[in-house]
Write a protein that holds these residues in place. Structure first.
Motif, PDB file in Angstrom:
ATOM      1  N   GLU A  86       0.836  -1.212   0.000  1.00  0.00           N
ATOM      2  CA  GLU A  86       0.000   0.000   0.000  1.00  0.00           C
ATOM      3  C   GLU A  86       0.868   1.259   0.000  1.00  0.00           C
ATOM      4  O   GLU A  86       0.602   2.206  -0.742  1.00  0.00           O
ATOM      5  CB  GLU A  86      -0.936  -0.014   1.215  1.00  0.00           C
ATOM      6  N   ARG A  87       1.921   1.260   0.822  1.00  0.00           N
ATOM      7  CA  ARG A  87       2.841   2.408   0.846  1.00  0.00           C
ATOM      8  C   ARG A  87       3.547   2.571  -0.500  1.00  0.00           C
ATOM      9  O   ARG A  87       3.733   3.681  -0.988  1.00  0.00           O
ATOM     10  CB  ARG A  87       3.879   2.251   1.958  1.00  0.00           C
ATOM     11  N   TYR A  88       3.934   1.449  -1.098  1.00  0.00           N
ATOM     12  CA  TYR A  88       4.598   1.476  -2.399  1.00  0.00           C
ATOM     13  C   TYR A  88       3.680   2.065  -3.466  1.00  0.00           C
ATOM     14  O   TYR A  88       4.086   2.939  -4.226  1.00  0.00           O
ATOM     15  CB  TYR A  88       5.046   0.069  -2.793  1.00  0.00           C
ATOM     16  N   VAL A  89       2.441   1.600  -3.511  1.00  0.00           N
ATOM     17  CA  VAL A  89       1.483   2.097  -4.502  1.00  0.00           C
ATOM     18  C   VAL A  89       1.243   3.597  -4.309  1.00  0.00           C
ATOM     19  O   VAL A  89       1.230   4.367  -5.274  1.00  0.00           O
ATOM     20  CB  VAL A  89       0.155   1.301  -4.443  1.00  0.00           C
ATOM     21  N   GLN A  90       1.091   4.021  -3.059  1.00  0.00           N
ATOM     22  CA  GLN A  90       0.883   5.445  -2.778  1.00  0.00           C
ATOM     23  C   GLN A  90       2.106   6.262  -3.199  1.00  0.00           C
ATOM     24  O   GLN A  90       1.973   7.338  -3.773  1.00  0.00           O
ATOM     25  CB  GLN A  90       0.584   5.670  -1.298  1.00  0.00           C
ATOM     26  N   ALA A  91       3.297   5.750  -2.933  1.00  0.00           N
ATOM     27  CA  ALA A  91       4.526   6.450  -3.327  1.00  0.00           C
ATOM     28  C   ALA A  91       4.613   6.565  -4.846  1.00  0.00           C
ATOM     29  O   ALA A  91       5.026   7.613  -5.367  1.00  0.00           O
ATOM     30  CB  ALA A  91       5.754   5.729  -2.776  1.00  0.00           C
TER      31      ALA A  91
END
Length: 123
Positions: free
Chosen positions: A35-40
């Motif tokens: 989720e953090r990767y996708v948001q980044a």
């Protein structure tokens, strides 16, 4: 987030999970990191679009307190660089690039640690 943005986010997240499954590095425990990767990735794309639409400035003039002007990295350029580093770091942690994949394979996802007692009892 608009419905279109939410749908795009979900598609990207599902795509990442499918890629990780294809590499045999996906576990549910990684969902928060994904989720953090996708948001980044989304933040990076947004910042990059703003930077490009602003003319892709690498440096900008900054007025110091004494009235003099100095050249510094533009805020948009620095933001794009920082987000690019964040995306690459997340890819490494999730095993989505060769170096990260090699590290995960070396550690082994399913390697179970045996306790000292188990090692003694097993002889």
């Amino acid at each position: 987030m608009t419905p279109n943005q939410k749908a795009a986010h979900t598609r990207r997240r599902n795509s990442v999970i499918e890629k990780m499954k294809a590499l045999h590095v996906y576990k549910e425990e990684f969902d928060e990191g994904i989720e953090r990767y996708v948001q980044a990735c989304e933040d990076y794309e947004s910042a990059r679009e703003k930077w490009i639409s602003a003319g892709s400035p690498i440096v900008s003039d900054v007025v110091k307190g004494d009235g003099s002007t100095v050249e510094r990295k533009s805020v948009l350029f620095q933001t794009v660089q920082d987000l690019r580093k964040e995306v690459r770091s997340a890819e490494l942690e999730l095993g989505m690039n060769p170096k990260g994949l090699k590290a995960i394979q070396a550690k082994g996802l399913d390697a179970k640690k045996t306790s000292k007692l188990d090692r003694i009892l097993s002889g």
